[in-house]
Design a protein around this motif. Sequence first.
Motif, PDB file in Angstrom:
ATOM      1  N   GLY A 224      93.218  92.677 -51.983  1.00  0.00           N
ATOM      2  CA  GLY A 224      94.341  91.749 -51.852  1.00  0.00           C
ATOM      3  C   GLY A 224      94.388  90.758 -53.004  1.00  0.00           C
ATOM      4  N   GLY A 225      93.776  91.114 -54.141  1.00  0.00           N
ATOM      5  CA  GLY A 225      93.786  90.219 -55.301  1.00  0.00           C
ATOM      6  C   GLY A 225      92.664  89.189 -55.214  1.00  0.00           C
TER       7      GLY A 225
ATOM      8  N   ASP B 294     102.848  90.244 -48.482  1.00  0.00           N
ATOM      9  CA  ASP B 294     104.285  90.354 -48.173  1.00  0.00           C
ATOM     10  C   ASP B 294     104.596  91.548 -47.281  1.00  0.00           C
ATOM     11  OD1 ASP B 294     104.129  88.550 -50.222  1.00  0.00           O
ATOM     12  OD2 ASP B 294     104.730  90.020 -51.731  1.00  0.00           O
TER      13      ASP B 294
ATOM     14  N   SER C 168      99.145  93.794 -49.760  1.00  0.00           N
ATOM     15  CA  SER C 168      99.780  92.548 -50.164  1.00  0.00           C
ATOM     16  C   SER C 168     100.190  91.764 -48.931  1.00  0.00           C
ATOM     17  CB  SER C 168     101.004  92.830 -51.036  1.00  0.00           C
ATOM     18  OG  SER C 168     102.088  93.168 -50.210  1.00  0.00           O
TER      19      SER C 168
ATOM     20  N   ARG D  13      95.115  98.958 -52.091  1.00  0.00           N
ATOM     21  CA  ARG D  13      95.803  97.703 -52.403  1.00  0.00           C
ATOM     22  C   ARG D  13      96.545  97.227 -51.155  1.00  0.00           C
ATOM     23  NH1 ARG D  13      95.490  94.198 -56.306  1.00  0.00           N
ATOM     24  NH2 ARG D  13      97.609  93.674 -55.747  1.00  0.00           N
TER      25      ARG D  13
END
Length: 355
Positions: free
Chosen positions: A174-175, A11, A9, A7
């Motif tokens: 990353g979604g 941020d 992100s 995973r």
Amino acid sequence: MPTEVMRVSADDLNQAAFQRAKAVLAVDGLVAFPTETVYGLGANAFSAAAVARIFTAKGRPANNPLIVHVADVAGVERVATEWPANAARLAERFWPGPLTLVLPKRAEVPDAVTGGGPTVAVRVPAHPVALALLRTSGLPLAAPSANRSSQVSPTQAAHVLRSLEGRIDLILDGGPTSGGIESTIIDVTTEPPRLLRPGLITTAQVEAVIGSLERPVTMVKTSAPLPAPGMLERHYAPRAPLECVSEAGMSRAAELCGSGLRVGWVKLAPISVNQETQDQVGRPNQITPLVAGLDAGLNMLVVEMPLDPTAYSAQIYATLHELDDAGVDRILVDWPPETDDWLAVRDRLRRAATQ
Ligand code: AMP
Ligand code: MG
């Protein structure tokens, strides 16, 4: 080889995942990563061995060239020998973003990347994870869509895993991607420049910056949903055969259901557009395509799609993946309007429908 999924992100870009990806790329491994269009399957663009592994993993024909991703305009110099005025104008306006420029290639770029040709396709992606990967690795990354050749492109890490598990080293999850379909490709080595593939940046947007483009015959407007058989390569195709319908969607669906088939109907519906999907800078897509209605009488799933090309693009591949997951036998898709802003969507649907 087992495929690792990590995973990531936007941020927190100083993560172990990027160091892991750097290490994999350094030894000619393959890393799937999100871009603002679809997930890409990246390899060191300077390594013929690494690039060869992309073609093996995807089952991609060797003559189909790859797009090289770089972190910024300065990175173009490492792979291309010229920077025409039209390229500079387009990059200034659309990079980072879903626009690919075809340029004369440097000798250091292996022939495998360019299909043996003298040009290389380059872009700076807008997704923070893609940019962080490019910066951390310090490499230009050759990256086609992260799926087996001719299948529907992946817009989620799960789509990548399903298509390429055991064939690639690492997936950076990353979604969901926000753009949903591939970049626009412009050959800026010719005058006038040529549209090679319609995509998220519309031809009108490009022409507003550099003037008229030359277009391939397969893209001229036609009222028929399908061109002559054999004109297009099958691509972007779901498992279930896909058919485009102009107006008689309901009667065609009923006819197919009547012959015992389970049908998925991708229907155009004039619903309001979610602001998030208008965003092309790579934030996660907020619309989750849902199988909206199951008609009790007919063995049919209906998915309502927004009557807006940007919002539609963001959802179409996820919708096709979802209908395949649901096990439909046939997919019907309402043919979108014949206007230029739907050009890229019509191109993908035509190819997905090619048998
Ligand atoms: P994909 O990475 O699967 O989205 O496909 C990349 C596409 O970019 C290919 O299908 C080619 O049509 C196009 N492309 C890549 N490099 C070049 C090039 N040097 N000249 C023309 N088209 C290119
Ligand atoms: Mg592809």
